[in-house]
Structure formats: C-alpha cells, structure tokens
Write an enzyme that holds these catalytic residues in place. Structure first.
Site, short mmCIF file in Angstrom:
data_model
loop_
_atom_site.label_atom_id
_atom_site.label_comp_id
_atom_site.label_asym_id
_atom_site.label_seq_id
_atom_site.Cartn_x
_atom_site.Cartn_y
_atom_site.Cartn_z
CE LYS A 155 -18.42 42.47 54.19
NZ LYS A 155 -17.28 41.42 53.81
CG HIS A 174 -9.83 38.77 53.02
ND1 HIS A 174 -10.29 38.26 54.18
CD2 HIS A 174 -10.06 40.09 53.08
CE1 HIS A 174 -11.01 39.14 54.78
NE2 HIS A 174 -10.80 40.24 54.16
CG ASP A 176 -9.20 44.44 54.38
OD1 ASP A 176 -9.67 43.59 54.27
OD2 ASP A 176 -9.18 45.03 55.42
CG HIS A 230 -7.77 40.19 57.69
ND1 HIS A 230 -6.98 40.74 56.89
CD2 HIS A 230 -9.03 40.52 57.68
CE1 HIS A 230 -8.02 41.53 56.21
NE2 HIS A 230 -9.23 41.43 56.71
#
Length: 288
Positions: A155, A174, A176, A230
C-alpha cells in the site's frame, strides 16, 4: 534493532521482547540496499504527483482491495480523513495483477519487482526469530500463516499537507489484519503507536523498516505477541508518505492458535478461521 548484529540471538531476543510488549519495532541493516528503498520511494512519489485523472485510471473495482482510492474529506469520528492510497499485490507472481500497477513512471514495475525480491530475506529473518521466541521450530510460525503462499500486499499512503491538522487524521487508530507489516516511511513524522492507553511518536530512522505485529500473528501466537494499535497524524506544511507491505495468508488459509502453544493451562484465546472470513468480520465490525 540491528539485524546485522554479530550476536543474532541478541537481535532475536530484542525482537521477541518488542513483539510482546509493543507489537512494533524498527530494524536496521536488514539487507535491503538503500538505493532500492530510495527508488521505491521515488517511483511512488512520481505516481502520486500526477494529475488526478491519471491516478484514477487505476481506480478500485467492485470487490477488490487493489487499486487507487482516496479518503480526502470523508468524515470519521468527527475528524476528516486525509489520505490518498494505492494498493497492489507484489508477491507471489500468481496473485499479481498488473492492471493496478502504474505505467508512469515507466520504471515503476521494475523497481517494485526488485523490492519484492529483496523483502524475502527480511521476511524469513523476522519469522525465524519470532518463531524461536515462541519455542517453535524456526519454520513453524511462517508455515502456520501460509508458508511460501504468503501474499505481499503493498500500500502506498500519500498524505498531502493539511491546512488544519487538528481536524484531520491520516488513518484512524487500528491494528493491521496482516501477520506482519513491513513499512517504509518518508522523513515526515506522523506514525504513532499506542501502549497502555498512551500514544507515542514513532521516530524516523533513515532506511529502517518499521515492523508491525498484525492480528494474524497475535492469533497464531495465542496472544503472546500483540498486534499494535497505531494511527497516523498529518502535517500542515509537508507531504507525508509511507509504503507498508502487509504479509497476509492466502484468502482460504485457516489461521488459528498454533497447536503447540495451546494446552490445558493455556486454552485457545482465538477461533480458527479462514483469513477472508476474519477480514470480512473485521471490516463489517462483526464479532470474531
């Protein structure tokens, strides 16, 4: 953490300790040449500096995560999202779809393929160290999340200067969904990690990789390793960019606590399920 340390066991110990306490650490002397990282950043930046119409040629299609997207201006929890992004898989070749790889700059494909090749060594090293830290054989952790079928999903995040950083978040807090995330930032500060309810800035170290423990690694380790919460803040004057690669199991691969880490004293804390089902539940805020 210096992966070039003569004392590899010491590097492993530091890695395992950080994965348990923080779910995040940075690695240097990881074996990927600085020039390759510099080129990855250059071609990514050139893509995002093109006119909007050019970027939209790579727009996402229904049902696929891959492609170009933007959340400039979407309201989230009262704060506006402020990020453009591009997703595409870079490994293994069987899952690569070049339709979502930019043709401009013309070196984009070559640079990203070269970067993918160099990441294998880093991935092996991380999995071996973290596997040993759980008392498993060196290859067992990687095998438990897909082995050589592990998908590398790149990404690129592009956060333009934001006139009111106090009203915007690049990416909201959030964890991962991946096993591990290997991230290259640019020099503009913005990444923050949470521990015990407090937020900490992640310091920029040139040519270091920031490693995130993701949800799948927390599950396989039965909670011994922690997926890091994070988020990203934005900058008033400068463009911030980052290049995370998410190491993910294949969609139909079943991930659950490793059998060797589960017993009467340590029952399984997580359900075993296909990675695609895990993602569906998380993205739709359904219980796991």
């Amino acid at each position: 953490i210096d992966l070039g340390d003569q004392d590899q066991e010491n590097a492993d110990r530091l890695m395992v300790d950080a994965a348990r306490k923080w779910g995040m650490f940075q690695i240097i002397n990881h074996g990927v040449p600085n020039e390759i990282i510099g080129e990855l950043q250059r071609v990514g930046q050139e893509f995002f500096e093109q006119p909007q119409g050019e970027k939209e040629k790579y727009g996402k299609v229904e049902g696929s995560i891959e492609g170009y997207g933007t959340s400039l201006q979407k309201e989230i929890d009262g704060k506006k999202g402020w990020v453009d992004h591009l997703f595409h898989r870079i490994w293994p070749p069987s899952v690569v779809n070049y339709r979502f790889w930019p043709e401009v700059p013309d070196s984009y494909r070559e640079v990203n393929e070269e970067y993918a090749k160099h990441l294998h060594g880093v991935t092996e090293r991380l999995f071996k160290g973290l596997s040993s830290g759980l008392g498993l054989e060196q290859n067992e952790l990687k095998e438990a999340v897909g082995g050589d079928q592990l998908n590398y999903l790149l990404k690129i995040n592009y956060y333009p200067p934001c006139p009111r950083p106090d009203l915007a978040l690049g990416v909201v807090a959030h964890t991962d969904m991946s096993c591990l995330t290997i991230l290259v930032p640019n020099e503009v500060q913005g990444l923050q990690a949470c521990r015990d309810g407090k937020w900490y800035d992640v310091k920029y170290i040139p040519n270091a990789f920031v490693i995130h423990v993701g949800d799948q690694l927390e599950i396989v380790s039965n909670g011994k390793y922690k997926a890091v919460l994070h988020r990203t803040t934005v900058n008033k004057d400068k463009t911030r960019m980052s290049w995370p690669v998410f190491l993910e199991p294949p969609a139909d691969f079943v991930v659950g606590p490793h059998p060797k880490l589960v017993n009467d004293e340590n029952p399984a804390k997580y359900k075993s399920k296909k990675f695609k089902d895990y993602c569906y539940c998380k993205l739709n805020k359904l219980p796991q």
